[in-house]
Scaffold this motif. Sequence first.
Motif, mmCIF file in Angstrom:
data_model
loop_
_atom_site.group_PDB
_atom_site.id
_atom_site.type_symbol
_atom_site.label_atom_id
_atom_site.label_comp_id
_atom_site.label_asym_id
_atom_site.label_seq_id
_atom_site.Cartn_x
_atom_site.Cartn_y
_atom_site.Cartn_z
ATOM 1 N N PRO A 151 0.618 -1.185 0.374
ATOM 2 C CA PRO A 151 0.690 0.013 0.233
ATOM 3 C C PRO A 151 0.473 1.259 -0.067
ATOM 4 C CG PRO A 151 -0.416 -1.905 1.616
ATOM 5 C CD PRO A 151 0.998 -1.923 1.261
ATOM 6 N N HIS A 152 -0.068 2.406 -0.579
ATOM 7 C CA HIS A 152 1.167 3.680 -0.364
ATOM 8 C C HIS A 152 1.903 3.860 0.555
ATOM 9 C CE1 HIS A 152 2.308 7.258 -2.116
ATOM 10 N NE2 HIS A 152 1.442 8.208 -1.145
ATOM 11 N N ARG A 153 1.602 3.852 1.392
ATOM 12 C CA ARG A 153 1.937 4.519 2.718
ATOM 13 C C ARG A 153 3.713 3.863 3.064
ATOM 14 N NH1 ARG A 153 -2.621 1.504 4.229
ATOM 15 N NH2 ARG A 153 -2.256 -0.327 5.954
ATOM 16 N N TYR A 154 3.690 2.348 2.875
ATOM 17 C CA TYR A 154 5.077 1.485 2.187
ATOM 18 C C TYR A 154 6.254 1.887 2.022
ATOM 19 C CZ TYR A 154 2.195 -0.045 6.491
ATOM 20 O OH TYR A 154 0.934 -0.936 8.348
ATOM 21 N N ILE A 155 5.815 2.895 1.130
ATOM 22 C CA ILE A 155 6.341 2.851 -0.814
ATOM 23 C C ILE A 155 7.448 3.042 0.008
ATOM 24 C CG2 ILE A 155 5.793 4.802 -1.903
ATOM 25 C CD1 ILE A 155 4.691 3.240 -4.038
ATOM 26 N N THR A 156 8.241 4.089 0.564
ATOM 27 C CA THR A 156 8.989 4.684 0.453
ATOM 28 C C THR A 156 10.527 3.920 1.172
ATOM 29 O OG1 THR A 156 7.898 6.661 1.582
ATOM 30 C CG2 THR A 156 10.441 5.958 2.101
ATOM 31 N N GLY A 157 10.068 3.002 1.585
ATOM 32 C CA GLY A 157 11.370 1.393 1.951
ATOM 33 C C GLY A 157 11.909 1.318 0.598
ATOM 34 N N PRO A 158 10.781 -0.019 -0.033
ATOM 35 C CA PRO A 158 11.210 -0.625 -0.714
ATOM 36 C C PRO A 158 11.203 0.598 -2.332
ATOM 37 C CG PRO A 158 8.578 -0.840 -0.289
ATOM 38 C CD PRO A 158 9.322 0.339 0.819
ATOM 39 N N ALA A 159 10.660 1.124 -2.582
ATOM 40 C CA ALA A 159 10.980 1.913 -3.472
ATOM 41 C C ALA A 159 12.608 3.227 -3.426
ATOM 42 C CB ALA A 159 9.796 3.493 -4.042
ATOM 43 N N THR A 160 12.701 2.550 -2.424
ATOM 44 C CA THR A 160 14.692 3.884 -2.383
ATOM 45 C C THR A 160 15.258 2.196 -2.687
ATOM 46 O OG1 THR A 160 13.490 4.954 0.142
ATOM 47 C CG2 THR A 160 16.128 4.409 -0.783
ATOM 48 N N LEU A 161 14.771 1.132 -1.596
ATOM 49 C CA LEU A 161 16.384 0.130 -1.887
ATOM 50 C C LEU A 161 15.695 -0.581 -3.127
ATOM 51 C CD1 LEU A 161 14.759 -1.977 0.711
ATOM 52 C CD2 LEU A 161 16.790 -0.690 0.699
ATOM 53 N N ALA A 162 14.384 -0.176 -4.539
ATOM 54 C CA ALA A 162 14.125 -0.200 -6.137
ATOM 55 C C ALA A 162 15.284 0.212 -6.350
ATOM 56 C CB ALA A 162 13.141 -0.488 -6.291
ATOM 57 N N ALA A 163 15.555 2.490 -5.867
ATOM 58 C CA ALA A 163 16.471 2.626 -7.020
ATOM 59 C C ALA A 163 17.498 2.394 -6.329
ATOM 60 C CB ALA A 163 15.964 3.835 -6.451
ATOM 61 N N TRP A 164 17.874 2.455 -5.412
ATOM 62 C CA TRP A 164 19.414 1.629 -4.912
ATOM 63 C C TRP A 164 19.995 0.897 -5.943
ATOM 64 C CZ3 TRP A 164 23.232 4.121 -2.887
ATOM 65 C CH2 TRP A 164 24.773 3.159 -2.691
ATOM 66 N N CYS A 165 18.884 -0.467 -5.795
ATOM 67 C CA CYS A 165 20.053 -1.398 -6.491
ATOM 68 C C CYS A 165 19.731 -1.081 -7.980
ATOM 69 C CB CYS A 165 18.938 -2.855 -6.654
ATOM 70 S SG CYS A 165 18.958 -3.610 -4.586
ATOM 71 N N ALA A 166 19.394 -0.678 -8.679
ATOM 72 C CA ALA A 166 18.591 -0.239 -9.771
ATOM 73 C C ALA A 166 20.081 0.941 -10.648
ATOM 74 C CB ALA A 166 18.009 0.967 -10.560
ATOM 75 N N TRP A 167 20.733 2.154 -9.869
ATOM 76 C CA TRP A 167 21.199 2.542 -9.775
ATOM 77 C C TRP A 167 22.744 1.501 -9.968
ATOM 78 C CZ3 TRP A 167 25.931 4.047 -6.767
ATOM 79 C CH2 TRP A 167 26.336 4.844 -7.405
ATOM 80 N N ARG A 168 22.902 0.682 -8.620
ATOM 81 C CA ARG A 168 23.734 -0.246 -8.941
ATOM 82 C C ARG A 168 24.082 -0.534 -10.162
ATOM 83 N NH1 ARG A 168 25.328 -2.802 -3.765
ATOM 84 N NH2 ARG A 168 28.243 -3.136 -4.883
ATOM 85 N N ARG A 169 23.181 -0.960 -10.624
ATOM 86 C CA ARG A 169 22.606 -1.217 -12.293
ATOM 87 C C ARG A 169 23.237 -0.721 -13.386
ATOM 88 N NH1 ARG A 169 21.478 -6.254 -12.841
ATOM 89 N NH2 ARG A 169 20.265 -6.311 -14.621
ATOM 90 N N ASN A 170 23.221 0.713 -12.326
ATOM 91 C CA ASN A 170 23.571 1.669 -14.549
ATOM 92 C C ASN A 170 22.566 1.555 -15.042
ATOM 93 O OD1 ASN A 170 26.214 2.638 -13.772
ATOM 94 N ND2 ASN A 170 27.057 1.402 -14.371
ATOM 95 N N GLU A 171 21.330 1.745 -13.857
ATOM 96 C CA GLU A 171 19.845 1.563 -14.884
ATOM 97 C C GLU A 171 19.847 2.909 -14.265
ATOM 98 O OE1 GLU A 171 17.297 -1.212 -15.106
ATOM 99 O OE2 GLU A 171 18.761 -3.225 -14.393
ATOM 100 N N HIS A 172 20.189 4.238 -14.597
ATOM 101 C CA HIS A 172 19.739 4.984 -13.887
ATOM 102 C C HIS A 172 18.293 5.703 -13.966
ATOM 103 C CE1 HIS A 172 24.086 6.618 -13.344
ATOM 104 N NE2 HIS A 172 23.977 5.261 -14.451
ATOM 105 N N ALA A 173 18.038 5.440 -15.235
ATOM 106 C CA ALA A 173 16.187 5.764 -15.740
ATOM 107 C C ALA A 173 15.448 5.447 -14.906
ATOM 108 C CB ALA A 173 16.080 6.139 -17.067
ATOM 109 N N LEU A 174 16.025 4.123 -14.455
ATOM 110 C CA LEU A 174 15.037 2.828 -13.206
ATOM 111 C C LEU A 174 14.634 3.931 -12.506
ATOM 112 C CD1 LEU A 174 13.079 1.150 -13.250
ATOM 113 C CD2 LEU A 174 14.730 -0.593 -12.754
ATOM 114 N N ALA A 175 16.161 4.478 -11.914
ATOM 115 C CA ALA A 175 16.434 4.837 -10.396
ATOM 116 C C ALA A 175 15.333 6.201 -10.723
ATOM 117 C CB ALA A 175 18.274 4.547 -9.895
ATOM 118 N N THR A 176 15.386 6.757 -11.651
ATOM 119 C CA THR A 176 15.027 8.073 -10.690
ATOM 120 C C THR A 176 13.822 7.985 -10.601
ATOM 121 O OG1 THR A 176 16.476 9.160 -12.844
ATOM 122 C CG2 THR A 176 14.499 9.840 -11.853
ATOM 123 N N VAL A 177 13.552 7.018 -11.885
ATOM 124 C CA VAL A 177 11.381 6.239 -11.693
ATOM 125 C C VAL A 177 11.084 5.950 -10.353
ATOM 126 C CG1 VAL A 177 9.509 5.873 -12.364
ATOM 127 C CG2 VAL A 177 10.784 6.383 -14.044
#
Length: 304
Positions: free
Chosen positions: A241-267
Amino acid sequence: MTDPVSDTVFRSPNDLLGAVPYLLGYHPVTEIVAVYLGADQQILGVAAEPLRTSAETLTEHLAIRAPADGCTEVALIGYGPPPTRSTLAGIARILDLFLPLHAVLLVAGTRCVCLLDGCTCPASRGVDVDPANTRVATQLTVEGMVALPSRHALQTLVAPDLVAQAETEAALAVLPQDLAVAGLLDDVLAHANQGRRLTTGQLAPLAVALTGRDAQEAAWRAACACMWQRDLWLDVTRRVPHRYITGPATLAAWCAWRRNEHALATVALRHAIRDGPGDKLTRLVTSVVRTRLPAQRLRRPTTH
């Protein structure tokens, strides 16, 4: 969005068109793209806007996304049918007041035409292009960058799954008040590492745990560039649910950035902070993604 590739250099229209899908993270179809160039025609960043508003509005959006430091020129590319030409020309006239124009290209299918006044490059007469078969596209592919089929495909990776969110909400409603989270993260990572999707029974307590700093930091320290971790946190982002999204979305961005998927990290970060600046970890990851450095050049800190 604006995404950097610090070591990419534009030498020809083909190079530029080959780089754009990897810089954006997807292949543009009906959009206006601005590629911001620095010294020696180095690509500093790229921004894209769908062809849905006026040339004046599109120009404003593209102008404010230019990198603050080192940007000396901008190359404009219009992707779409022939009527896109007038919109592209209007944007070029306005944007030229703020940044010198290096190129103004109209791409329709496999045909590219340069609209820049006085330009004598081959594209000024129209050329056939194959963006996938270029030096830059090959370079970026080798570096691990990804170009999805469309903007929609990129956004779908983090788009909410309403049915799954409702299922998670129901599971959250029956969680015990004295929920024990010890060992939960290890169990979740081990489960996902075997290629298995989390059950709703696993997801609900994980969503709660990730609202706490200790669990977030433990997950952040355990994060890597593996595809299974990237997929894990994207899946959790879509299903909580929306109120829990900050943590997993941040981790998804971190993993995407570490894979050089900069656009996905930004989204993903956009989802993490859409209602505010986020917590300390979110602000840290946001700052790192905005450094415009590839992941391999950063020595990872041990704490945030």
